[in-house]
Write an enzyme that holds these catalytic residues in place. Sequence first.
Site, PDB file in Angstrom:
ATOM      1  N   PRO A 308      22.006   0.699   8.584  1.00 46.92           N
ATOM      2  CA  PRO A 308      21.274   1.618   9.485  1.00 46.92           C
ATOM      3  C   PRO A 308      20.315   0.805  10.352  1.00 46.92           C
ATOM      4  O   PRO A 308      19.352   0.234   9.856  1.00 46.92           O
ATOM      5  CB  PRO A 308      20.523   2.534   8.509  1.00 46.92           C
ATOM      6  CG  PRO A 308      20.380   1.730   7.261  1.00 46.92           C
ATOM      7  CD  PRO A 308      21.570   0.829   7.186  1.00 46.92           C
ATOM      8  N   ASP A 484      17.542  -4.014  10.068  1.00 41.32           N
ATOM      9  CA  ASP A 484      18.065  -3.144   9.029  1.00 41.32           C
ATOM     10  C   ASP A 484      16.934  -2.250   8.537  1.00 41.32           C
ATOM     11  O   ASP A 484      15.997  -2.715   7.884  1.00 41.32           O
ATOM     12  CB  ASP A 484      18.612  -3.995   7.877  1.00 41.32           C
ATOM     13  CG  ASP A 484      19.346  -3.170   6.821  1.00 41.32           C
ATOM     14  OD1 ASP A 484      19.063  -1.964   6.710  1.00 41.32           O
ATOM     15  OD2 ASP A 484      20.183  -3.746   6.098  1.00 41.32           O
ATOM     16  N   HIS A 485      17.028  -0.951   8.840  1.00 47.46           N
ATOM     17  CA  HIS A 485      15.931  -0.031   8.549  1.00 47.46           C
ATOM     18  C   HIS A 485      15.824   0.302   7.061  1.00 47.46           C
ATOM     19  O   HIS A 485      14.858   0.966   6.636  1.00 47.46           O
ATOM     20  CB  HIS A 485      16.099   1.267   9.356  1.00 47.46           C
ATOM     21  CG  HIS A 485      14.816   1.794   9.903  1.00 47.46           C
ATOM     22  ND1 HIS A 485      13.640   1.803   9.186  1.00 47.46           N
ATOM     23  CD2 HIS A 485      14.510   2.342  11.110  1.00 47.46           C
ATOM     24  CE1 HIS A 485      12.679   2.331   9.913  1.00 47.46           C
ATOM     25  NE2 HIS A 485      13.178   2.657  11.098  1.00 47.46           N
ATOM     26  N   ARG A 486      16.764  -0.141   6.248  1.00 47.26           N
ATOM     27  CA  ARG A 486      16.630   0.041   4.812  1.00 47.26           C
ATOM     28  C   ARG A 486      15.510  -0.822   4.250  1.00 47.26           C
ATOM     29  O   ARG A 486      14.840  -0.442   3.290  1.00 47.26           O
ATOM     30  CB  ARG A 486      17.944  -0.317   4.097  1.00 47.26           C
ATOM     31  CG  ARG A 486      19.099   0.611   4.385  1.00 47.26           C
ATOM     32  CD  ARG A 486      20.365   0.100   3.729  1.00 47.26           C
ATOM     33  NE  ARG A 486      20.768  -1.216   4.248  1.00 47.26           N
ATOM     34  CZ  ARG A 486      21.860  -1.873   3.861  1.00 47.26           C
ATOM     35  NH1 ARG A 486      22.654  -1.347   2.915  1.00 47.26           N
ATOM     36  NH2 ARG A 486      22.175  -3.046   4.374  1.00 47.26           N
TER      37      ARG A 486
END
Length: 514
Positions: A308, A484-486
């Site tokens: 994401p 990476d938004h995680r």
Amino acid sequence: MEDRAKPGPGNVLEFRLPDLGEGLADAELVSWSVSVGDAVELNQTIAEVETAKAVVALPSPFAGRVVELLAQPGETVLVGAPLIRVQDDTAVPSGQESATNGAEVAGDAPGAGRTAVLVGYGPEGETVSRRRRPVASVATQSDSSRRPVDVAAEPDADESFAHRGAGSESPAVQSVSPDIAVSGSELPEDEAAESFSRRARPSLTTTRAAATPAARRLARELGIDLWFVAGSGPGGAVTVEDVRGAVPVSQPRTLASQSQAAPVATAPAVTDPDAGLIRPSARELRTPISGIRKRTAAAMLASARTIPQASTFVTLDCTASMELLDHLRSTKSFAELTLTPLALVAKSVLAALAEFPEINVFWDEANQEIVTKHYVNLGVAVATDRGLLVPNIKEAQSLSLRDLTREIGWLAETARSGGASPTDLRGGTFTITNVGVFGVDTGVPLVNPGEAAILCLGSIRKRPWVFRDELAIRWVTTLGISFDHRMIDGELASRFLATTASLLEDPLTLLSRI
């Protein structure tokens, strides 16, 4: 190193595509360095294959004389599929032909029938059965890496990449498929470097389409041009079924709809009298998906599906950095180097990563852990004639600006010449892509799988800018970061990007971070 028995005299030794240590199931054959009838020596380069975006030289695991080449340049070969057959130069003693034809070499003793571990190869694996292979190829026999095979007894399978022998007096064939070790855990760094030649890839001017030998023979018999047959085999190779399904002129396929809707204008087909097929018109060009484009597509698809991603940007005045570069280019330390803004951006990124180590991370899905790396293998995206490559500079955090400049130049030159090794292309932790060299202001790159962020450098141009409350002409550029938004929140990514920008606005502040 354990002792390995030398193959017996008169044996035909079969070399299969080894596991290149990259987790890949196939490779594309680029070129042969030998021909049928040539004598080959131990460790002599016999072919070049392309895999994982690198061209790799394959050394021969034995000496002898080439009797058969089992694949053609441009073909995609599965790991474990046969590549070449070599006849042992030693003459077969009289009366022993029947004993060795189709018989086991050197008995069942441990290590019997195996070749020695060579330069560029790791220890021989148990089997290659963990890899997807042609169903009926020579390599699929039980314990085929240790036992000779009677070629005459083999059926001519459509899926096989090997040409089959036809005579009943064919000598015994011993399949050999040692693993090439390229990672640091398998070979020391210096040995791995010696194992793969850094050489320019020959231009691919082959006029042959990728196809299995059986399909190629059938196509010749039917007068069918393989370039215009869609392949359903491994890597898009044309199989016998594909050839049989080709449409002759007498039964042409039509592009028009069978419904009563209004006809759609299409380009006329062109009949090839030699091949007996309906060729597509010159308005379309179909290019097989293979090599670097195939690997890049797989990596980007994995990135889009599993990561994401979000992006943020900053526009900055980098006039001070441009002035510093002009000054450094005139010094003795950089006299023989090509110093570009990318080197200073890389140095600023490394300084910012030291302040924000949470950016230099990796999402371990299997163990559900976030892995923070205390080293930086800095990837640099390089546009080449064969596609986009991303070699990385190992332990970049320990390099000076001069060393970074040298490494960036060397990696770019090596990648463009086709000499980048798998080691150069693996293990990156953070990447920089420079779209500014194409005159583009900014971009939104995709994060490379295995990393958490990628920085995009836009074009550096003179633009109107408010400087000290006055309008002035300054050097201006835009930086962007995809992440990476995680693992990385917008706040962390923005602070990292702002820090990188501030170092480029006032590059002398880098001195306090070195």
